[in-house]
Design an enzyme around this catalytic site. Structure first.
Site, PDB file in Angstrom:
ATOM      1  N   LYS A   1     -14.345  31.206  23.699  1.00  0.00           N
ATOM      2  CA  LYS A   1     -12.922  31.346  24.011  1.00  0.00           C
ATOM      3  C   LYS A   1     -12.581  32.826  24.045  1.00  0.00           C
ATOM      4  O   LYS A   1     -13.234  33.620  23.369  1.00  0.00           O
ATOM      5  CB  LYS A   1     -12.069  30.660  22.932  1.00  0.00           C
TER       6      LYS A   1
ATOM      7  N   ASP B   1      -6.371  29.316  30.406  1.00  0.00           N
ATOM      8  CA  ASP B   1      -5.772  28.612  29.271  1.00  0.00           C
ATOM      9  C   ASP B   1      -4.298  28.998  29.347  1.00  0.00           C
ATOM     10  O   ASP B   1      -3.817  29.376  30.433  1.00  0.00           O
ATOM     11  CB  ASP B   1      -6.443  29.053  27.955  1.00  0.00           C
TER      12      ASP B   1
HETATM   13  O1  2IT Z   1      -9.078  24.472  26.283  1.00  0.00           O
HETATM   14  C1  2IT Z   1      -9.757  24.270  27.304  1.00  0.00           C
HETATM   15  O2  2IT Z   1     -10.604  23.380  27.356  1.00  0.00           O
HETATM   16  C2  2IT Z   1      -9.524  25.134  28.453  1.00  0.00           C
HETATM   17  N1  2IT Z   1      -8.657  25.998  28.387  1.00  0.00           N
HETATM   18  C3  2IT Z   1     -10.375  25.009  29.684  1.00  0.00           C
HETATM   19  C4  2IT Z   1     -11.657  25.730  29.517  1.00  0.00           C
HETATM   20  C5  2IT Z   1     -12.521  25.804  30.749  1.00  0.00           C
HETATM   21  O3  2IT Z   1     -13.561  26.478  30.658  1.00  0.00           O
HETATM   22  O4  2IT Z   1     -12.198  25.215  31.776  1.00  0.00           O
END
Ligand code: 2IT
Length: 445
Positions: free
Chosen positions: A125, A165
Site C-alpha cells: 500500500k 485508492d
Molecule cells: O484497497 C484496495 O483493494 C484498493 N485500493 C485497490 C488496490 C488495487 O491494487 O487495485
C-alpha cells in the site's frame, strides 16, 4: 503456543502510535490464533511474527509548487508488506489522514485480501498525506509528477504494482503513469486502474462496487433471499460508492443514502438513475469533498454533519474510510432492523461495532472479502497487460463475479458456526492467512 494479549503487547511495543495497524492485526490474529496454535509448522516457522512485519517501508519527501508559486512539502509512502504470493500489489491513497500506521494497516489487510482473490499478488500500500481537496488540476498534476519521480525507483510490473485508492482515481493514475513512462521509458503497465485506451481494463472503475454487491448477493442467496426490493444505506460518494449504487439498482435494490465529510444525502426515490450516477462523478471531480449539492440537484434531503447509519435499512455498506461505523452506529442499525453489514471500505467498522453486529447475529462481511473485487480486476488488468491484449467487459465482469462467489464460498467454509451463523470475518481471515502462511513456510525465511 501463542497468547493473543501477550502477542499484541509485544507488537504494540514494536509499533508505537500506530493504533490502526494494531487494530487490524488484532482482528486477524484473534481469528487465526487456534489455526496457528494447532499447526506446529506455523509455530516453528514463526509465522505470526513474520507475517505482521512488513518487508520494507519506504517513506520519501514530495515537493511540489502550488498555483500561487509556493513550494509545498508532503510525505509519500510505499509499504511493501509481503510478496510471498506475487508482486506487491495495492493502491495509493492521497488523503490528509495518511500516516505510516495507516499505510501499514492497509498493506497488512491487502495481503490477505489479495490472497483471497486467488490471483498471484502480494500485499502493499502507499500514498501521501497530500489532500486533493480544493486543489486545481494543475496542482494535482504537479504533485503526481513529483510523487512518481521518487516512487518509480521502487516499483515495476513484476515487483510492485500500485493502483488507486481514496483520492487517487483515473485522473491521478494518468498523471502518475505518464511520469513513470517518461522516466522509465516503458509501457509495461506498472500501475492498474489505467485508462482503457492506454492499457486499462474494462470494468476496473466499477469493480470494487460491483464486487461488493456480488458478494452481498451471495450472502443473501445463502439464506434463500435476494437483493430485490431491499433498502440499502451506502456511505461515501466516490468511485466505490458509485459502482455499488449502480449494481445494487441493477440487482433490484434501492440505495437511499450516500455521504461525504459534510453529511449525508437521503434520497427516498433511490439513487437509481444514470443522471444521479453521473452527478456523483461530477461531485467527485470537483475536488470539494461535499455531497450537499446533490440535495438541490435532485429532490432529496441533506442531513448536515451526520452519518447515514441512522436511516432504517436492510443492508448497510460503509464505502468511505476506516472506522467510519462505530459501536453506536452499529447499535442504531441493529435497533432499526439491519440484517447485513457489508464492509466495503477497508476496516470500515471498529472492533466494537463488529462485536455488536455479531452478538446480534447480523451478517457482517469484512472489507478484505467484500471489497476484493477492485484488486481482483487489477489482477486481471495485469494479465491483460502481460498478454498485450484486452478482454471484453463481459469477460471481465464474469471473471469478477466468479472470483467474488469463490471468496464467499471460502468465507462460508471457514466461518460456518454450529448454529448456522456465518462468521465471515473469521472465515476470510483463516482462508487468506493460511494461503500466505503456507507459501511463506514453503519459501523458507
Ligand atoms: O484497497 C484496495 O483493494 C484498493 N485500493 C485497490 C488496490 C488495487 O491494487 O487495485
Amino acid at each position: 503456543m501463542y497468547n493473543l494479549d501477550a502477542f499484541m503487547a509485544e507488537l504494540e511495543k514494536k509499533n508505537p502510535s500506530e493504533p490502526e495497524f494494531i487494530q487490524a492485526v488484532r482482528e486477524v490474529v484473534s481469528s487465526v490464533l487456534d489455526t496457528v496454535n494447532d499447526n506446529p509448522v506455523y509455530i516453528k516457522n514463526r509465522i505470526l511474527e513474520r507475517i505482521t512485519e512488513p518487508d520494507r517501508t519506504i517513506s520519501f519527501k514530495v515537493e511540489w509548487e502550488d498555483d500561487e508559486g509556493n513550494i509545498r512539502v508532503n510525505r509519500g509512502y510505499r509499504v511493501q508488506f509481503n510478496n510471498a504470493l506475487g508482486p506487491y500489489k495495492g493502491g495509493l491513497r492521497f488523503h490528509a489522514s495518511v500516516t505510516e500506521g495507516t499505510m501499514k494497516f492497509l498493506g497488512f489487510e491487502q495481503m490477505f485480501k489479495n490472497a483471497l482473490t486467488t490471483l498471484p499478488m502480494g500485499g502493499g500500500k502507499g500514498g501521501s498525506d497530500f489532500s486533493p481537496k480544493g486543489k486545481s488540476d494543475a496542482e494535482i498534476l504537479r504533485f503526481c509528477r513529483s510523487f512518481m519521480t521518487e516512487l518509480y525507483k521502487y516499483i515495476g510490473p513484476d515487483t510492485d504494482v500500485p493502483a488507486g485508492d481514496i483520492g487517487v482515481g483515473g485522473r491521478e493514475i494518468g498523471y502518475l503513469y505518464g511520469q513513470y513512462k517518461r522516466i522509465a521509458g516503458e509501457n509495461t503497465g506498472v500501475l492498474t486502474g489505467k485508462g482503457y485506451g492506454w492499457g486499462g481494463s474494462l470494468v476496473r472503475p466499477e469493480a470494487t462496487g460491483y464486487g461488493t454487491m456480488y458478494f452481498a448477493e451471495s450472502m443473501l442467496e445463502e439464506k434463500g433471499d435476494s437483493l430485490k426490493g431491499k433498502r440499502i444505506a451506502v456511505s461515501g460518494f466516490g468511485n466505490v460508492a458509485w459502482g455499488a449504487v449502480r449494481k445494487a439498482t441493477e440487482l433490484g435494490a434501492k440505495v437511499v443514502t450516500i455521504s461525504g465529510p459534510d453529511g449525508y444525502i437521503y434520497d427516498e426515490d433511490g439513487i437509481g438513475t444514470p443522471e444521479k450516477w453521473a452527478y456523483m462523478l461530477r461531485l467527485r471531480a470537483s475536488n470539494n469533498d461535499v455531497v450537499k449539492p446533490y440535495a438541490s440537484a435532485f429532490k432529496a434531503e441533506f442531513v448536515d454533519g451526520r452519518k447515514p447509519w441512522e436511516v432504517p435499512v436492510d443492508l448497510a455498506f460503509p464505502c468511505a474510510i476506516q472506522n467510519e461505523l462505530t459501536k453506536k452506529d452499529a447499535e442504531t442499525l441493529v435497533s432499526n432492523g439491519v440484517r447485513y453489514v457489508v464492509e466495503t471500505s477497508n476496516m470500515g467498522c471498529t472492533l466494537e461495532a463488529i462485536d455488536v453486529l455479531k452478538k446480534n447475529k447480523v451478517a457482517f462481511a469484512p472489507g478484505k472479502a467484500a471489497n476484493a473485487g477492485g484488486v481482483a480486476v487489477s489482477g486481471l488488468e495485469m494479465s491483460q497487460n502481460a498478454m498485450h491484449m484486452h478482454w471484453s467487459a463481459r469477460e471481465v465482469d464474469e471473471k469478477l463475479r466468479d472470483i467474488m462467489k469463490s471468496i464467499h464460498s471460502e468465507c462460508v467454509k471457514y466461518g460456518m458456526e454450529d448454529d448456522g451463523y456465518i462468521d465471515y470475518a473469521k472465515g476470510a481471515n483463516i482462508a487468506g492467512f493460511t494461503k500466505v502462511a503456507d507459501a511463506m513456510c514453503q519459501l523458507g525465511y
